[in-house]
Write an enzyme that holds these catalytic residues in place. Structure first.
Site, PDB file in Angstrom:
ATOM      1  CB  SER A  68      40.765  44.984  48.403  1.00  0.00           C
ATOM      2  OG  SER A  68      39.633  45.379  49.117  1.00  0.00           O
ATOM      3  CB  THR A  70      34.369  46.499  46.888  1.00  0.00           C
ATOM      4  OG1 THR A  70      35.575  46.980  47.477  1.00  0.00           O
ATOM      5  CG2 THR A  70      33.175  46.977  47.677  1.00  0.00           C
ATOM      6  CG  HIS A 133      35.427  51.874  50.595  1.00  0.00           C
ATOM      7  ND1 HIS A 133      35.619  50.556  50.276  1.00  0.00           N
ATOM      8  CD2 HIS A 133      35.151  52.499  49.416  1.00  0.00           C
ATOM      9  CE1 HIS A 133      35.447  50.391  48.965  1.00  0.00           C
ATOM     10  NE2 HIS A 133      35.160  51.557  48.430  1.00  0.00           N
ATOM     11  NE  ARG A 156      43.903  42.595  44.278  1.00  0.00           N
ATOM     12  CZ  ARG A 156      43.582  43.062  43.092  1.00  0.00           C
ATOM     13  NH1 ARG A 156      42.854  44.182  43.001  1.00  0.00           N
ATOM     14  NH2 ARG A 156      43.954  42.452  41.995  1.00  0.00           N
ATOM     15  CE1 TYR A 222      39.935  40.289  43.591  1.00  0.00           C
ATOM     16  CE2 TYR A 222      42.167  39.498  43.213  1.00  0.00           C
ATOM     17  CZ  TYR A 222      40.955  39.908  42.717  1.00  0.00           C
ATOM     18  OH  TYR A 222      40.738  39.930  41.354  1.00  0.00           O
ATOM     19  NE  ARG A 288      44.012  46.917  36.860  1.00  0.00           N
ATOM     20  CZ  ARG A 288      45.221  46.356  36.744  1.00  0.00           C
ATOM     21  NH1 ARG A 288      45.936  46.578  35.674  1.00  0.00           N
ATOM     22  NH2 ARG A 288      45.705  45.602  37.716  1.00  0.00           N
TER      23      ARG A 288
HETATM   24  P1  A3P Z   1      42.421  44.850  39.185  1.00  0.00           P
HETATM   25  O1  A3P Z   1      42.470  46.321  39.029  1.00  0.00           O
HETATM   26  O2  A3P Z   1      43.672  44.284  39.770  1.00  0.00           O
HETATM   27  O3  A3P Z   1      42.016  44.134  37.948  1.00  0.00           O
HETATM   28  P2  A3P Z   1      36.900  46.789  43.868  1.00  0.00           P
HETATM   29  O4  A3P Z   1      35.730  45.964  43.418  1.00  0.00           O
HETATM   30  O5  A3P Z   1      37.098  46.768  45.347  1.00  0.00           O
HETATM   31  O6  A3P Z   1      36.858  48.151  43.286  1.00  0.00           O
HETATM   32  O7  A3P Z   1      38.199  46.044  43.331  1.00  0.00           O
HETATM   33  C1  A3P Z   1      38.503  46.073  41.962  1.00  0.00           C
HETATM   34  C2  A3P Z   1      39.427  44.945  41.640  1.00  0.00           C
HETATM   35  O8  A3P Z   1      38.709  43.706  41.677  1.00  0.00           O
HETATM   36  C3  A3P Z   1      39.972  45.068  40.225  1.00  0.00           C
HETATM   37  O9  A3P Z   1      41.275  44.487  40.262  1.00  0.00           O
HETATM   38  C4  A3P Z   1      38.981  44.243  39.442  1.00  0.00           C
HETATM   39  O10 A3P Z   1      39.440  43.818  38.186  1.00  0.00           O
HETATM   40  C5  A3P Z   1      38.737  43.099  40.384  1.00  0.00           C
HETATM   41  N1  A3P Z   1      37.436  42.437  40.181  1.00  0.00           N
HETATM   42  C6  A3P Z   1      36.250  43.003  39.873  1.00  0.00           C
HETATM   43  N2  A3P Z   1      35.284  42.092  39.774  1.00  0.00           N
HETATM   44  C7  A3P Z   1      35.866  40.887  40.005  1.00  0.00           C
HETATM   45  C8  A3P Z   1      35.368  39.542  40.030  1.00  0.00           C
HETATM   46  N3  A3P Z   1      34.087  39.273  39.767  1.00  0.00           N
HETATM   47  N4  A3P Z   1      36.249  38.558  40.304  1.00  0.00           N
HETATM   48  C9  A3P Z   1      37.547  38.827  40.571  1.00  0.00           C
HETATM   49  N5  A3P Z   1      38.075  40.082  40.558  1.00  0.00           N
HETATM   50  C10 A3P Z   1      37.237  41.104  40.286  1.00  0.00           C
END
Ligand code: A3P
Length: 322
Positions: A68, A70, A133, A156, A222, A288
């Protein structure tokens, strides 16, 4: 799959012995530990953390629902809290060389994850910043009651969180194990069976605390960060008692931090293209799409209906909505 389960340490087996279990997303089972679903090795690490961690008044905890934001929130918080040591605009900022999860370690995946002795964290430079978490109700008193540790929480929209979790699970699974079909993952998700879930309990736990103790827990989404990250970053800085000064704002410090931590910037860094998070996964899987609303590409109408209903039922009357 059963063989994998047999390889767990005796200590770990003892902990999960009598716990309810369900099929896991990427391990054979998830177990219901203190009311949330977890993998066996995580349970062992969490129980060690709960027993041994000593918080300090100056500590900051980044608490999140998996997938979400992190990584993003860790980067933003680190850059903000350490801005007097590391200028956010400098060419050798630690975030250019290290993944945020290495700068802001997880209790359950990094600090308490090994069978070795309990780590000595007393020498870490203050303010210490940690990640977890673990649901609010399972945080140790040392964090919750006995110290002034501040907690910044992010979650999120469950629709997008589900899609992000499903992709991530399938990316980091061993090549030898089969893909988890989206239908199967979705049924588990709606039953609450997902790492650290049910997601509604996770969110509501921190939500309620943020209302009762607004100086202790800051609750972020988010989507709000995506909408106006500058504004949310200023809220975070204020909450952590290190507000940006007028001079800093005029000099573009907020913008520098936002740019440093942006999806576009982080995704292209060498460390995030080629690096790995221990032996667990490749850093590139953490980046992603980084968008709101990607769920529309994966949800069928009946999935929309089902999750909408779950959310209505669980969040009803709480004041929390997405
Ligand atoms: P998506 O899979 O929808 O692209 P976490 O960091 O909690 O593992 O969450 C991962 C999600 O945050 C992924 O979403 C990822 O692409 C997105 N994410 C990672 N870094 C980011 C950033 N700097 N700004 C915005 N979203 C980011």
């Amino acid at each position: 799959l059963e063989i994998e389960e047999e390889q767990l340490s005796q200590e770990c087996k003892k902990l999960i012995l009598n716990l309810p279990r369900e099929k896991g997303w990427r391990t054979p089972y998830l177990y219901l530990y203190q009311g949330f679903w977890c993998q066996p090795t995580e349970i062992l690490a969490i129980s060690t953390f709960q027993k041994h961690f000593q918080a300090k008044d100056t500590d900051v905890l980044i608490a999140t629902v998996p997938k979400s934001g992190t990584t993003w929130l860790k980067a933003l918080t680190f850059a903000t809290l350490k801005r007097n040591y590391y200028s956010p605009a400098s060419g050798n900022h630690p975030l250019l060389e290290s993944n945020p999860h290495n700068l802001v370690p997880f209790f359950e995946y990094t600090l308490y994850s090994t069978k070795e002795n309990v780590p000595d964290l007393s020498d870490l430079s203050e303010p210490r910043i940690f990640g977890t978490h673990v649901p609010f109700a399972s945080l140790p008193n040392s964090i919750v009651k006995d110290t002034k540790t501040k907690i910044v929480y992010i979650c999120r929209n469950p629709f997008d969180t589900f899609v992000s979790s499903w992709f991530f699970t399938n990316k980091i699974k061993p090549a030898s194990s089969p893909e988890l079909p989206i239908e199967e993952a979705f049924d588990l998700y709606c039953k609450g069976v997902v790492g650290y879930g049910p997601f509604w309990d996770h969110m509501l736990g921190y939500w309620k605390e943020s209302i009762e103790r607004p100086n202790k827990v800051l609750f972020l989404k988010y989507e709000d960060l995506k909408e106006d990250v500058n504004l949310q970053l200023k809220r975070v800085a204020m909450f952590l008692d290190c507000p940006f000064t007028l001079e800093e704002e005029n000099c573009g410090v907020v913008e520098s931090i936002v740019k440093l931590c942006s999806f576009e910037n982080m995704k292209e860094l060498e460390v995030n293209k080629k690096g790995t998070f221990g032996r667990n996964f490749e850093n590139k899987f953490l980046f992603r799409k980084g968008e709101i609303g990607d769920w529309v590409n994966y949800f069928t109408p009946s999935m929309v209906e089902k999750l909408t209903k779950v959310m209505e039922e669980k969040f009803c009357g709480s004041g929390l909505s997405f």
